[in-house]
Design a protein around this motif. Structure first.
Motif, mmCIF file in Angstrom:
data_model
loop_
_atom_site.group_PDB
_atom_site.id
_atom_site.type_symbol
_atom_site.label_atom_id
_atom_site.label_comp_id
_atom_site.label_asym_id
_atom_site.label_seq_id
_atom_site.Cartn_x
_atom_site.Cartn_y
_atom_site.Cartn_z
ATOM 1 N N HIS A 287 4.358 7.986 6.017
ATOM 2 C CA HIS A 287 4.690 7.047 6.945
ATOM 3 C C HIS A 287 5.588 7.370 8.052
ATOM 4 C CE1 HIS A 287 3.671 3.549 3.987
ATOM 5 N NE2 HIS A 287 2.666 4.168 4.289
ATOM 6 N N ALA A 288 5.116 6.900 9.231
ATOM 7 C CA ALA A 288 6.063 7.104 10.433
ATOM 8 C C ALA A 288 7.055 6.137 10.646
ATOM 9 C CB ALA A 288 5.035 7.303 11.628
ATOM 10 N N THR A 289 8.214 6.648 11.154
ATOM 11 C CA THR A 289 9.339 5.731 11.296
ATOM 12 C C THR A 289 9.948 5.727 12.724
ATOM 13 O OG1 THR A 289 10.742 7.447 10.457
ATOM 14 C CG2 THR A 289 9.966 5.788 8.856
ATOM 15 N N GLN A 290 9.363 6.864 13.250
ATOM 16 C CA GLN A 290 9.700 7.005 14.633
ATOM 17 C C GLN A 290 8.438 7.694 15.671
ATOM 18 O OE1 GLN A 290 12.828 5.937 15.574
ATOM 19 N NE2 GLN A 290 12.830 6.319 17.842
ATOM 20 N N LEU A 291 8.235 7.082 16.835
ATOM 21 C CA LEU A 291 6.960 7.754 17.553
ATOM 22 C C LEU A 291 7.796 7.953 19.108
ATOM 23 C CD1 LEU A 291 4.044 5.650 17.112
ATOM 24 C CD2 LEU A 291 4.577 7.433 15.737
ATOM 25 N N THR A 292 7.416 8.962 19.660
ATOM 26 C CA THR A 292 7.543 9.220 20.990
ATOM 27 C C THR A 292 6.254 9.023 21.884
ATOM 28 O OG1 THR A 292 9.224 10.669 20.279
ATOM 29 C CG2 THR A 292 8.611 11.022 22.621
ATOM 30 N N LEU A 293 6.357 8.107 22.858
ATOM 31 C CA LEU A 293 5.279 7.930 23.695
ATOM 32 C C LEU A 293 5.613 8.711 25.018
ATOM 33 C CD1 LEU A 293 2.407 6.662 24.254
ATOM 34 C CD2 LEU A 293 3.627 4.380 24.789
ATOM 35 N N THR A 294 4.747 9.311 25.626
ATOM 36 C CA THR A 294 5.031 9.928 26.957
ATOM 37 C C THR A 294 3.803 9.398 27.747
ATOM 38 O OG1 THR A 294 6.139 11.621 25.876
ATOM 39 C CG2 THR A 294 5.428 12.034 28.014
ATOM 40 N N LEU A 295 4.216 8.856 29.077
ATOM 41 C CA LEU A 295 3.411 8.605 30.047
ATOM 42 C C LEU A 295 3.745 9.587 31.197
ATOM 43 C CD1 LEU A 295 4.016 4.744 29.986
ATOM 44 C CD2 LEU A 295 2.494 5.892 28.827
ATOM 45 N N HIS A 296 2.654 10.350 31.612
ATOM 46 C CA HIS A 296 2.677 11.134 32.475
ATOM 47 C C HIS A 296 2.121 10.638 33.835
ATOM 48 C CE1 HIS A 296 3.112 14.831 29.880
ATOM 49 N NE2 HIS A 296 2.513 14.027 29.189
ATOM 50 N N GLN A 297 3.231 10.530 34.781
ATOM 51 C CA GLN A 297 2.934 9.848 36.036
ATOM 52 C C GLN A 297 2.738 10.807 37.238
ATOM 53 O OE1 GLN A 297 5.870 6.178 36.037
ATOM 54 N NE2 GLN A 297 6.928 7.857 35.357
ATOM 55 N N ARG A 298 1.848 10.422 38.382
ATOM 56 C CA ARG A 298 1.685 10.999 39.366
ATOM 57 C C ARG A 298 2.938 11.092 40.221
ATOM 58 N NH1 ARG A 298 -2.639 8.574 43.284
ATOM 59 N NH2 ARG A 298 -0.987 7.557 43.909
ATOM 60 N N ASP A 299 3.530 12.182 40.833
ATOM 61 C CA ASP A 299 4.327 12.560 41.721
ATOM 62 C C ASP A 299 5.723 11.950 40.969
ATOM 63 O OD1 ASP A 299 2.540 13.698 43.506
ATOM 64 O OD2 ASP A 299 2.135 11.852 44.262
ATOM 65 N N ALA A 300 5.653 11.892 39.977
ATOM 66 C CA ALA A 300 7.248 11.491 39.435
ATOM 67 C C ALA A 300 7.094 12.014 37.719
ATOM 68 C CB ALA A 300 7.053 9.914 39.100
ATOM 69 N N ASP A 301 8.433 12.051 37.490
ATOM 70 C CA ASP A 301 8.787 12.841 35.941
ATOM 71 C C ASP A 301 8.087 11.954 35.032
ATOM 72 O OD1 ASP A 301 10.500 14.538 37.359
ATOM 73 O OD2 ASP A 301 11.967 13.374 37.058
ATOM 74 N N PRO A 302 7.634 12.425 33.667
ATOM 75 C CA PRO A 302 7.154 11.742 32.664
ATOM 76 C C PRO A 302 8.142 10.680 32.004
ATOM 77 C CG PRO A 302 6.669 13.926 32.262
ATOM 78 C CD PRO A 302 7.631 14.108 33.590
ATOM 79 N N LEU A 303 7.367 9.640 31.669
ATOM 80 C CA LEU A 303 8.485 8.512 31.199
ATOM 81 C C LEU A 303 8.207 8.727 29.778
ATOM 82 C CD1 LEU A 303 10.041 5.908 31.779
ATOM 83 C CD2 LEU A 303 7.850 4.719 31.964
ATOM 84 N N VAL A 304 9.458 8.821 29.011
ATOM 85 C CA VAL A 304 9.324 8.897 27.671
ATOM 86 C C VAL A 304 9.754 7.844 26.810
ATOM 87 C CG1 VAL A 304 10.322 10.651 25.880
ATOM 88 C CG2 VAL A 304 9.874 11.660 27.957
ATOM 89 N N LEU A 305 9.228 7.309 25.926
ATOM 90 C CA LEU A 305 9.653 6.048 25.307
ATOM 91 C C LEU A 305 9.668 6.334 23.825
ATOM 92 C CD1 LEU A 305 7.277 3.543 26.965
ATOM 93 C CD2 LEU A 305 9.554 4.186 27.687
ATOM 94 N N SER A 306 10.697 5.910 23.235
ATOM 95 C CA SER A 306 10.967 5.890 21.727
ATOM 96 C C SER A 306 10.940 4.709 21.112
ATOM 97 C CB SER A 306 12.248 6.525 21.620
ATOM 98 O OG SER A 306 12.698 6.609 20.237
ATOM 99 N N ILE A 307 9.928 4.814 20.123
ATOM 100 C CA ILE A 307 9.697 3.340 19.471
ATOM 101 C C ILE A 307 9.797 3.595 18.021
ATOM 102 C CG2 ILE A 307 7.870 1.618 18.987
ATOM 103 C CD1 ILE A 307 6.232 2.989 21.551
ATOM 104 N N GLY A 308 10.819 2.714 17.166
ATOM 105 C CA GLY A 308 10.955 3.023 15.839
ATOM 106 C C GLY A 308 10.582 1.747 14.997
ATOM 107 N N ARG A 309 10.271 2.099 13.808
ATOM 108 C CA ARG A 309 10.060 1.314 12.800
ATOM 109 C C ARG A 309 10.880 1.476 11.495
ATOM 110 N NH1 ARG A 309 6.338 -3.001 11.600
ATOM 111 N NH2 ARG A 309 5.923 -3.219 9.227
ATOM 112 N N GLY A 310 11.822 0.501 11.349
ATOM 113 C CA GLY A 310 12.818 1.296 10.167
ATOM 114 C C GLY A 310 11.928 1.114 8.783
ATOM 115 N N GLU A 311 11.133 0.322 8.592
ATOM 116 C CA GLU A 311 10.315 0.261 7.406
ATOM 117 C C GLU A 311 9.301 1.341 7.341
ATOM 118 O OE1 GLU A 311 8.501 -3.331 4.792
ATOM 119 O OE2 GLU A 311 7.987 -3.240 6.907
ATOM 120 N N GLY A 312 8.711 1.960 8.357
ATOM 121 C CA GLY A 312 7.911 2.845 8.317
ATOM 122 C C GLY A 312 6.406 2.471 8.122
#
Length: 500
Positions: A287-312
């Motif tokens: 089961h996953a308890t933590q995901l890392t979502l990365t949005l690669h943007q044009r002419d900008a640094d990637p936006l890194v989002l951390s999404i957690g779920r304690g229960e998994g």
């Protein structure tokens, strides 16, 4: 003799872009809509001279061919979609395909960026015969929507050459495979240009001409590298192969066929990645308890989002809900060109099991509610509260990770013998009376109150320079509010909390 099967994905980057376009097309949109790029011709260009390396059927119908310059291709259509060749993305994709095939076949070798070599001989005992093995392989691969060519061979190099230049060829007959190999032109061989030129000058045009000369004579006229290559091609000497090992972590990268500025349109391509993640986790009983979502943007640094779920969980729909809530709080700096997804933390499902006879209330577990609140408000905005081993009321509790503290009722000796309301009697039966709300700062008591309960003396903290000496009382003011007040050594009165 060992039988090999080579899979050649000649348009792997283009196929991945087309799959991304299908995932990007909103529900109800037609191929002719401006939102969809499925009907537009698309090519992949690369190299210093921007030559066409991959093209789809729509581009081929316009007369565009592999090797054509970008200027000539662009002149064929105003609607042409042009993407630069990305070798790193192809290498990631070929590893993803290998991981998918690893579920049904054991020995896989990576020939990045566009090839996979499968050892067939060891799998025929499991699949009875070659046709059954190939049918299972095709059915498994067709779910990924990649186009490919394949061929068998009794050496890895022979299978590769036949797949790339001959096309579909499946047989266990050595004579059939050798006949197809002999018909290949000499330019199909993976030899340096200098070696090919020397062979051409002596009259060699096909592989059959090269095989007609014995290896001893070949070694006398040419260098040893050519002899070794021919020996590996004919299966006379082993071909060194490094087999693929399944990756312990899940990480995917999905380039988008066209840029996205509306985050609502990321729902479908993101779901595609989450479904792959669900398959990955279920096959490994994780089961996953933590995901890392990365949005690669044009002419900008990637936006890194951390999404957690304690229960998994491994369910794609639950993770998609959390991702949507997280994305609703995001402001983009530029259009999104690609998205990446990685499982940052995993756990065993057994670690999350609760008591079989625990009462279930509502449709959402406490951990699920915390995950939703954190995705919408941020992790720092959602905190738990824990009791501390300190008698000072302002230090008796502290913030902690939500649901990290077991729900154990506090014990204590209740006050008795004084008139209390029914609510206060119920509260006192559970332990010492404490107000539901402590004031942010202690306030001087400036109005008349009636004391009903107390005193409770607290004298502690002398060791850390924050000592207190107080007598606490439960009192009621003229408005009927129940207050928690205390008197210090100087006989000054203060209000510390309010009973709910």
């Amino acid at each position: 003799m060992t039988l090999w099967l080579y899979l050649h994905f000649s348009a792997i980057q283009l196929d991945k872009l087309k799959m991304a376009a299908q995932a990007q097309t909103p529900d109800g949109a037609q191929p002719s809509d401006d939102l969809s790029a499925l009907s537009r011709p698309c090519i992949i260009v690369g190299g210093h001279d921007n030559r066409v390396m991959q093209l789809d059927q729509a581009a081929a119908q316009l007369g565009i061919k592999v090797g054509m310059g970008l200027a000539g291709a662009a002149a064929r259509s105003r609607e042409l979609l042009v993407h630069p060749y990305d070798e790193a993305d192809e290498k990631r994709t070929i590893r993803e395909i290998a991981q998918w095939l690893y579920l049904i076949t054991a020995d896989i070798a990576l020939f990045a960026p566009q090839g996979l070599l499968l050892k067939v001989s060891g799998m025929l005992a499991m699949y009875r015969d070659l046709s059954h093995y190939l049918n299972t392989l095709h059915a498994h691969l067709d779910t990924q929507s990649f186009s490919y060519r394949f061929a068998c061979g009794y050496s890895p190099e022979a299978a590769r050459l036949l797949a790339e230049h001959h096309g579909t060829l499946v047989s266990q007959d050595p004579k059939v495979l050798e006949s197809a190999l002999l018909g290949l032109p000499l330019t199909a061989l993976s030899l340096p240009a200098k070696a090919l030129e020397r062979l051409r000058r002596v009259g060699f045009k096909t592989v059959a001409d090269l095989f007609a000369l014995p290896l001893v004579e070949l070694g006398k006229r040419f260098d040893c590298e050519l002899v070794q290559y021919v020996s590996r091609l004919r299966g006379k000497v082993p071909h060194p192969v490094t087999f693929y090992q399944s990756e312990p972590e899940f990480e995917r990268h999905l380039p988008l066929l066209y840029e996205i500025e509306n985050l609502d349109w990321l729902n479908k391509p993101l779901l595609k990645l989450l479904v792959q993640q669900e398959q990955f986790l279920r096959l490994r009983n994780r089961h996953a308890t933590q995901l890392t979502l990365t949005l690669h943007q044009r002419d900008a640094d990637p936006l890194v989002l951390s999404i957690g779920r304690g229960e998994g969980t491994d369910r794609a729909d639950l993770w998609l809900t959390l991702c949507d809530l997280k994305l609703s709080t995001v402001t983009l700096s530029g259009p999104v060109q690609a998205i990446g997804l990685k499982v940052a933390q995993m756990c065993q499902p057994d670690e999350l099991m609760t008591d079989l006879f625990a009462e279930r209330r509502g449709t959402m577990t406490p951990a699920g509610l915390v995950a939703v609140l954190q995705a919408r408000l941020g992790e720092q905005a959602v905190q738990g509260v824990k009791a501390c081993d300190d008698l000072r009321p302002e230090r008796a509790s502290a913030y902690c990770t939500p649901l990290s503290v077991s729900r154990t009722p506090l014990s204590g000796t209740p006050f008795s013998g004084l008139p209390l309301s029914d609510d206060m009697m119920a509260s006192s039966a559970m332990g010492y009376l404490r107000p539901a709300f402590l004031l942010p700062t202690i306030q001087p008591l400036q109005h008349k109150v009636t004391v009903h309960l107390g005193p409770e003396r607290i004298c502690t903290g002398w060791w850390d320079a924050h000592g207190i000496e107080r007598d606490y009382f439960v009192a009621q003011d003229q408005q009927g509010r129940w207050l928690w007040v205390f008197r210090d050594r100087q006989q000054r009165w203060f209000c510390h909390g309010v009973f709910s």
